[in-house]
Motif scaffolding. Sequence first.
Motif, mmCIF file in Angstrom:
data_model
loop_
_atom_site.group_PDB
_atom_site.id
_atom_site.type_symbol
_atom_site.label_atom_id
_atom_site.label_comp_id
_atom_site.label_asym_id
_atom_site.label_seq_id
_atom_site.Cartn_x
_atom_site.Cartn_y
_atom_site.Cartn_z
ATOM 1 N N ASN A 64 37.222 28.527 61.762
ATOM 2 C CA ASN A 64 36.074 29.402 61.503
ATOM 3 C C ASN A 64 34.869 28.465 61.635
ATOM 4 N N GLU A 65 33.955 29.081 62.869
ATOM 5 C CA GLU A 65 33.191 28.018 63.363
ATOM 6 C C GLU A 65 31.777 28.402 62.787
ATOM 7 N N ASP A 66 31.666 29.545 61.389
ATOM 8 C CA ASP A 66 30.496 29.988 61.339
ATOM 9 C C ASP A 66 30.182 29.439 59.818
ATOM 10 N N PHE A 67 31.248 29.161 59.067
ATOM 11 C CA PHE A 67 31.027 28.777 57.582
ATOM 12 C C PHE A 67 30.183 27.534 57.703
ATOM 13 N N SER A 68 28.946 27.409 56.880
ATOM 14 C CA SER A 68 28.476 26.264 56.685
ATOM 15 C C SER A 68 28.563 25.393 55.294
ATOM 16 N N GLY A 69 29.647 25.746 54.432
ATOM 17 C CA GLY A 69 29.704 25.093 53.373
ATOM 18 C C GLY A 69 30.710 24.355 53.200
ATOM 19 N N SER A 70 31.036 23.640 52.001
ATOM 20 C CA SER A 70 32.197 22.725 51.902
ATOM 21 C C SER A 70 33.733 23.628 51.865
ATOM 22 N N ILE A 71 34.535 22.787 51.892
ATOM 23 C CA ILE A 71 35.940 23.281 51.835
ATOM 24 C C ILE A 71 36.427 24.109 50.709
ATOM 25 N N ASN A 72 36.110 23.658 49.414
ATOM 26 C CA ASN A 72 36.384 24.409 48.431
ATOM 27 C C ASN A 72 35.394 25.948 48.305
ATOM 28 N N ASP A 73 34.129 25.673 48.777
ATOM 29 C CA ASP A 73 33.472 26.836 48.926
ATOM 30 C C ASP A 73 34.111 27.802 49.817
ATOM 31 N N TYR A 74 34.352 27.387 50.915
ATOM 32 C CA TYR A 74 35.194 28.441 51.968
ATOM 33 C C TYR A 74 36.526 28.938 51.241
ATOM 34 N N LEU A 75 37.125 28.295 50.536
ATOM 35 C CA LEU A 75 38.385 28.697 49.933
ATOM 36 C C LEU A 75 38.053 29.703 48.954
ATOM 37 N N LEU A 76 36.824 29.612 48.270
ATOM 38 C CA LEU A 76 36.340 30.580 47.197
ATOM 39 C C LEU A 76 35.943 31.885 47.693
ATOM 40 N N THR A 77 35.617 31.978 49.005
ATOM 41 C CA THR A 77 35.163 33.161 49.326
ATOM 42 C C THR A 77 36.250 34.144 49.614
ATOM 43 N N LEU A 107 38.419 34.613 46.735
ATOM 44 C CA LEU A 107 38.483 35.256 45.493
ATOM 45 C C LEU A 107 38.306 36.636 45.469
ATOM 46 N N PRO A 108 38.909 37.365 44.637
ATOM 47 C CA PRO A 108 38.495 38.927 44.480
ATOM 48 C C PRO A 108 37.240 39.066 43.805
ATOM 49 N N VAL A 109 36.995 38.135 43.243
ATOM 50 C CA VAL A 109 35.446 38.013 42.566
ATOM 51 C C VAL A 109 34.709 37.003 43.096
ATOM 52 N N THR A 110 33.684 37.166 43.137
ATOM 53 C CA THR A 110 32.728 36.127 43.644
ATOM 54 C C THR A 110 32.206 35.101 42.563
ATOM 55 N N PRO A 111 32.157 33.853 43.003
ATOM 56 C CA PRO A 111 31.825 32.884 41.929
ATOM 57 C C PRO A 111 30.584 33.094 41.454
ATOM 58 N N SER A 112 29.756 33.582 42.129
ATOM 59 C CA SER A 112 28.320 34.154 41.295
ATOM 60 C C SER A 112 28.349 35.152 40.519
ATOM 61 N N GLU A 113 29.381 35.862 40.573
ATOM 62 C CA GLU A 113 29.765 37.038 39.473
ATOM 63 C C GLU A 113 30.559 36.421 38.325
ATOM 64 N N ILE A 114 31.441 35.419 38.552
ATOM 65 C CA ILE A 114 31.724 34.584 37.432
ATOM 66 C C ILE A 114 31.110 34.023 36.439
ATOM 67 N N LYS A 115 30.124 33.369 37.429
ATOM 68 C CA LYS A 115 28.986 32.646 36.625
ATOM 69 C C LYS A 115 28.158 33.404 35.776
ATOM 70 N N GLY A 116 28.036 34.804 36.297
ATOM 71 C CA GLY A 116 27.102 35.800 35.676
ATOM 72 C C GLY A 116 27.944 36.077 34.207
ATOM 73 N N GLN A 117 29.238 36.339 34.369
ATOM 74 C CA GLN A 117 29.780 36.457 33.300
ATOM 75 C C GLN A 117 30.024 35.660 32.356
ATOM 76 N N ALA A 118 30.040 34.505 32.785
ATOM 77 C CA ALA A 118 30.088 33.135 31.871
ATOM 78 C C ALA A 118 28.864 33.027 31.180
ATOM 79 N N ARG A 119 27.549 33.478 31.840
ATOM 80 C CA ARG A 119 26.313 33.367 30.990
ATOM 81 C C ARG A 119 26.166 34.480 30.060
#
Length: 408
Positions: free
Chosen positions: A280-293, A295-307
């Motif tokens: 994948n030559e288009d992704f600009s983030g870290s390895i962990n960030d890439y793997l998190l893509t 997830l069935p639920v985005t990290p930002s949505e999980i953060k929103g529910q934690a909030r």
Amino acid sequence: MFENLVNQEAGKLLAADIRHNRLPGAILFSGSEASGKLTAALETARILSCHENPQGKWLCECPSCLQHKSLICSNLMLMGPRDCSLEISAAAKTFTDAHFINAKFIDAARYLFLRSVRKLTLRFNGILWEGDSSLNKIGSLIEEINENLEVLDFPRELPDITEVKKICEEISKLCNKLEEDFLYDSIPINQVRNMEVWAHIKTEEGRKTVIIENADRMQTSVRNAMLKILEEPPEDVVFILLTSKRNAIMQTILSRVRTYNFADRTLDQQREVITRVFHNEDFSGSINDYLLTYLPVTPSEIKGQARVFYNSVANRQICNIEEIVKKCEKFNPRIELRLFLSNIAAFTKPLLNSQAGTEAAAQTMQLLRNCSDNITLYNQSPASALEILMRDMFALNNIYGGVFCAAM
């Protein structure tokens, strides 16, 4: 040697120690997540069993190297918890995309997927799980996974892309169930004892390797049992412990292993890994960030529910926990739970500006660990565990005079 370990000086140190026969029987790979520790450990196991001279070339086709590349070598034991599902999903996407366009790297992508699955299934070796009440259920799942893998494995011709996608989806679904239902968050003492028996059985050729991932999560009884093995290790067995928290390893264990440090890769170096491994030559983030893509639920949505959860505690209001669990897909895969709880921990950072807040934040961290243990170790439902967490955080908020403040 270690040609597939990208941007890590530890590979050069390991290669030199192996060439000069200086590698001890117990070593520790220490470094952050996604720094290549497991890749290096699996490659070390392959090199030590290589039949050719000189040892360790990645393109070596001796029987031992071929088995190690496919992760089907009987001299390899892999233990310890790991979040495997995201890597399996990412590898499946790379493999199916490569098959669809008949890419030149199709064989590498095929290996990538096969190995990603076996990084999980190896942890369910029947020897390790002997005596466990779940062994029959695990065996049925493993058998079904292996039947599907056989269709995709070398040297078979691959089916058409529609069939390959269908098989990959089925394997991913089975692997998710295997990981979520049966993979312990800490190594059981019985598995260490079973491993020790296996390690003392002489092998006909090559060296045995035991890889223990997330060794810092071992409970006290397991640490003590492991210490006894390292004090009198079996001949021709190499123990490789992996950790991202070296300070959490028992000092007496540290004194019996040689540490190889894995440096944090720069963002550019991590992008290079994503390009080389997942193409994948288009992704600009870290390895962990890439793997998190994946997830069935985005990290930002999980953060929103934690909030939502944290703010309800700060405002002394009861929120709908069942709704939170539903929106987080029941925290499946398990890494979603860790993201959820780590976000709550992050929301407590403003509390550190006062003595009362510091004490409340410290106690909150313990409550978060208890919540995680209730779900991962004691099989409590996420909803029940979060209800207990909310109750206990309400009590803390009252004790410290409403110290929690709403997260922005």
